[in-house]
Structure formats: C-alpha cells, structure tokens
Write a protein that holds these residues in place. Structure first.
Motif, PDB file in Angstrom:
ATOM      1  N   ALA A  14     124.027  11.443  22.677  1.00 50.66           N
ATOM      2  CA  ALA A  14     124.979  11.135  23.758  1.00 50.66           C
ATOM      3  C   ALA A  14     125.056   9.630  23.982  1.00 50.66           C
ATOM      4  CB  ALA A  14     124.568  11.849  25.045  1.00 50.66           C
ATOM      5  N   LYS A  15     123.923   8.947  23.982  1.00 53.64           N
ATOM      6  CA  LYS A  15     123.901   7.506  24.194  1.00 53.64           C
ATOM      7  C   LYS A  15     124.513   6.757  23.005  1.00 53.64           C
ATOM      8  CE  LYS A  15     120.226   6.904  27.533  1.00 53.64           C
ATOM      9  NZ  LYS A  15     121.016   6.023  28.380  1.00 53.64           N
ATOM     10  N   LEU A  16     124.328   7.268  21.802  1.00 51.63           N
ATOM     11  CA  LEU A  16     124.906   6.626  20.618  1.00 51.63           C
ATOM     12  C   LEU A  16     126.430   6.574  20.686  1.00 51.63           C
ATOM     13  CD1 LEU A  16     122.748   7.809  17.603  1.00 51.63           C
ATOM     14  CD2 LEU A  16     123.223   5.447  18.273  1.00 51.63           C
ATOM     15  N   GLU A  17     127.032   7.547  21.342  1.00 50.61           N
ATOM     16  CA  GLU A  17     128.493   7.562  21.467  1.00 50.61           C
ATOM     17  C   GLU A  17     129.011   6.368  22.254  1.00 50.61           C
ATOM     18  OE1 GLU A  17     130.089  11.309  22.735  1.00 50.61           O
ATOM     19  OE2 GLU A  17     128.820  12.419  21.331  1.00 50.61           O
ATOM     20  N   THR A  18     128.171   5.758  23.066  1.00 53.29           N
ATOM     21  CA  THR A  18     128.584   4.608  23.867  1.00 53.29           C
ATOM     22  C   THR A  18     128.176   3.281  23.225  1.00 53.29           C
ATOM     23  OG1 THR A  18     126.545   4.511  25.192  1.00 53.29           O
ATOM     24  CG2 THR A  18     128.282   6.000  25.959  1.00 53.29           C
ATOM     25  N   LEU A  19     127.646   3.339  22.009  1.00 54.97           N
ATOM     26  CA  LEU A  19     127.129   2.142  21.345  1.00 54.97           C
ATOM     27  C   LEU A  19     127.725   2.011  19.941  1.00 54.97           C
ATOM     28  CD1 LEU A  19     125.066   0.051  22.367  1.00 54.97           C
ATOM     29  CD2 LEU A  19     123.291   1.369  21.232  1.00 54.97           C
ATOM     30  N   PRO A  20     128.954   1.497  19.848  1.00 53.71           N
ATOM     31  CA  PRO A  20     129.641   1.392  18.558  1.00 53.71           C
ATOM     32  C   PRO A  20     128.836   0.603  17.520  1.00 53.71           C
ATOM     33  CG  PRO A  20     131.120   0.825  20.360  1.00 53.71           C
ATOM     34  CD  PRO A  20     129.744   0.950  20.948  1.00 53.71           C
ATOM     35  N   GLY A  21     128.853   1.100  16.293  1.00 52.03           N
ATOM     36  CA  GLY A  21     128.198   0.428  15.186  1.00 52.03           C
ATOM     37  C   GLY A  21     126.757   0.855  14.951  1.00 52.03           C
ATOM     38  N   TRP A  22     126.152   1.516  15.924  1.00 49.00           N
ATOM     39  CA  TRP A  22     124.776   1.951  15.808  1.00 49.00           C
ATOM     40  C   TRP A  22     124.724   3.400  15.342  1.00 49.00           C
ATOM     41  CZ3 TRP A  22     120.494  -1.126  16.513  1.00 49.00           C
ATOM     42  CH2 TRP A  22     120.732  -2.401  17.042  1.00 49.00           C
ATOM     43  N   SER A  23     123.674   3.733  14.590  1.00 51.16           N
ATOM     44  CA  SER A  23     123.487   5.105  14.119  1.00 51.16           C
ATOM     45  C   SER A  23     122.000   5.461  14.212  1.00 51.16           C
ATOM     46  CB  SER A  23     123.963   5.238  12.673  1.00 51.16           C
ATOM     47  OG  SER A  23     123.176   4.420  11.813  1.00 51.16           O
ATOM     48  N   LEU A  24     121.712   6.703  13.932  1.00 51.03           N
ATOM     49  CA  LEU A  24     120.340   7.191  13.903  1.00 51.03           C
ATOM     50  C   LEU A  24     119.949   7.338  12.437  1.00 51.03           C
ATOM     51  CD1 LEU A  24     117.952   8.201  15.601  1.00 51.03           C
ATOM     52  CD2 LEU A  24     118.954  10.489  15.451  1.00 51.03           C
ATOM     53  N   GLN A  25     118.921   6.597  12.020  1.00 54.21           N
ATOM     54  CA  GLN A  25     118.441   6.675  10.640  1.00 54.21           C
ATOM     55  C   GLN A  25     116.917   6.713  10.651  1.00 54.21           C
ATOM     56  OE1 GLN A  25     119.935   3.776   7.900  1.00 54.21           O
ATOM     57  NE2 GLN A  25     122.067   4.154   8.439  1.00 54.21           N
ATOM     58  N   ALA A  26     116.367   7.725  10.050  1.00 49.97           N
ATOM     59  CA  ALA A  26     114.904   7.883   9.931  1.00 49.97           C
ATOM     60  C   ALA A  26     114.219   7.789  11.289  1.00 49.97           C
ATOM     61  CB  ALA A  26     114.340   6.853   8.958  1.00 49.97           C
ATOM     62  N   GLY A  27     114.828   8.373  12.303  1.00 52.79           N
ATOM     63  CA  GLY A  27     114.232   8.405  13.633  1.00 52.79           C
ATOM     64  C   GLY A  27     114.299   7.103  14.402  1.00 52.79           C
ATOM     65  N   LYS A  28     115.166   6.189  13.963  1.00 50.57           N
ATOM     66  CA  LYS A  28     115.309   4.893  14.615  1.00 50.57           C
ATOM     67  C   LYS A  28     116.787   4.588  14.841  1.00 50.57           C
ATOM     68  CE  LYS A  28     111.240   3.068  12.294  1.00 50.57           C
ATOM     69  NZ  LYS A  28     110.698   2.002  11.455  1.00 50.57           N
ATOM     70  N   LEU A  29     117.074   3.770  15.863  1.00 53.57           N
ATOM     71  CA  LEU A  29     118.425   3.248  16.011  1.00 53.57           C
ATOM     72  C   LEU A  29     118.613   2.205  14.924  1.00 53.57           C
ATOM     73  CD1 LEU A  29     118.806   2.650  19.864  1.00 53.57           C
ATOM     74  CD2 LEU A  29     119.452   4.649  18.520  1.00 53.57           C
ATOM     75  N   HIS A  30     119.746   2.239  14.239  1.00 53.52           N
ATOM     76  CA  HIS A  30     119.969   1.341  13.102  1.00 53.52           C
ATOM     77  C   HIS A  30     121.348   0.708  13.175  1.00 53.52           C
ATOM     78  CE1 HIS A  30     119.768  -0.227   9.044  1.00 53.52           C
ATOM     79  NE2 HIS A  30     121.014   0.191   8.908  1.00 53.52           N
ATOM     80  N   ARG A  31     121.395  -0.563  12.775  1.00 47.72           N
ATOM     81  CA  ARG A  31     122.682  -1.240  12.646  1.00 47.72           C
ATOM     82  C   ARG A  31     122.536  -2.406  11.675  1.00 47.72           C
ATOM     83  NH1 ARG A  31     126.976  -3.685  17.079  1.00 47.72           N
ATOM     84  NH2 ARG A  31     128.370  -4.483  15.496  1.00 47.72           N
ATOM     85  N   GLU A  32     123.617  -2.655  10.956  1.00 50.22           N
ATOM     86  CA  GLU A  32     123.728  -3.820  10.080  1.00 50.22           C
ATOM     87  C   GLU A  32     124.712  -4.782  10.737  1.00 50.22           C
ATOM     88  OE1 GLU A  32     122.247  -4.173   6.935  1.00 50.22           O
ATOM     89  OE2 GLU A  32     121.242  -2.230   7.130  1.00 50.22           O
ATOM     90  N   PHE A  33     124.291  -6.011  10.946  1.00 54.79           N
ATOM     91  CA  PHE A  33     125.159  -7.050  11.483  1.00 54.79           C
ATOM     92  C   PHE A  33     125.506  -8.010  10.358  1.00 54.79           C
ATOM     93  CE2 PHE A  33     122.845  -5.634  15.210  1.00 54.79           C
ATOM     94  CZ  PHE A  33     123.801  -5.637  16.210  1.00 54.79           C
ATOM     95  N   GLN A  34     126.759  -8.495  10.343  1.00 47.24           N
ATOM     96  CA  GLN A  34     127.168  -9.485   9.357  1.00 47.24           C
ATOM     97  C   GLN A  34     127.823 -10.650  10.087  1.00 47.24           C
ATOM     98  OE1 GLN A  34     129.088  -7.992   5.872  1.00 47.24           O
ATOM     99  NE2 GLN A  34     129.741 -10.025   5.199  1.00 47.24           N
ATOM    100  N   PHE A  35     127.451 -11.853   9.677  1.00 47.35           N
ATOM    101  CA  PHE A  35     127.932 -13.072  10.306  1.00 47.35           C
ATOM    102  C   PHE A  35     128.637 -13.951   9.269  1.00 47.35           C
ATOM    103  CE2 PHE A  35     124.364 -11.382  12.648  1.00 47.35           C
ATOM    104  CZ  PHE A  35     124.831 -11.396  13.949  1.00 47.35           C
TER     105      PHE A  35
END
Length: 96
Positions: A14-35
C-alpha cells in the motif's frame, strides 16, 4: 526512542503505491537513481548522507558513475519499517 515496527506485506505494498520509482526486491525497498554526471550523483549521495545520519538510519547503496542503486530495510527488525519509507521519500525529494 521506540523500536521501529516491521510492516506487513499488505502495508508495504500500500505504501509503495505512494512512492513512484520504488519497488520491493529481495525483502527491501529498491530504486535506481540516474543523474546527469558523477558529480551530481555524488552530490545527491552527500545530501542523503546528512539526512540518513540525522535519522540514525543508513541505506545500502552503490554508485557507478552517474547511477546510484539503493536498498532500504531496517536491519534491527529484519524487514521494512516506516523509517525506510521516510528515508525513501526524502531520497526521492532530493533527486528532483
């Protein structure tokens, strides 16, 4: 300070739906940022480091040139807590 509480799978999704770009991977919140550059990525990491230190909650992350890979979980409780979502939100805000 009270001990963080591990969130349920239902709460996490439910909380992930409010956090664009983040996912659940291997029991952790995960995101890749590019600059745009290494300097921009490193500057962002420095800003996040100050926030993380003030929270007493630190990310598992790696940096390769202009990319930063982030995993968040609360080691003390063996899962994801509100601390992880708070830090994820701040990371997303600082990346804008």
């Amino acid at each position: 300070m009270s001990r963080p509480v591990k969130l349920s799978e239902t709460e996490i999704h439910a909380k992930l739906e409010t956090l664009p770009g983040w996912s659940l991977q291997a029991g952790k919140l995960h995101r890749e940022f590019q600059f745009a550059s290494f300097v921009e990525a490193f500057g962002w990491m420095s800003s996040v480091a100050l926030v993380a230190e003030s929270m007493g909650h630190h990310p598992d992350w790696s940096n390769v040139y202009n990319r930063v890979s982030v995993d968040l979980n609360t080691h003390d409780v063996g899962g994801i807590t509100e601390l992880d979502f708070t830090l994820a939100q701040r990371m997303s805000e600082l990346a804008k």
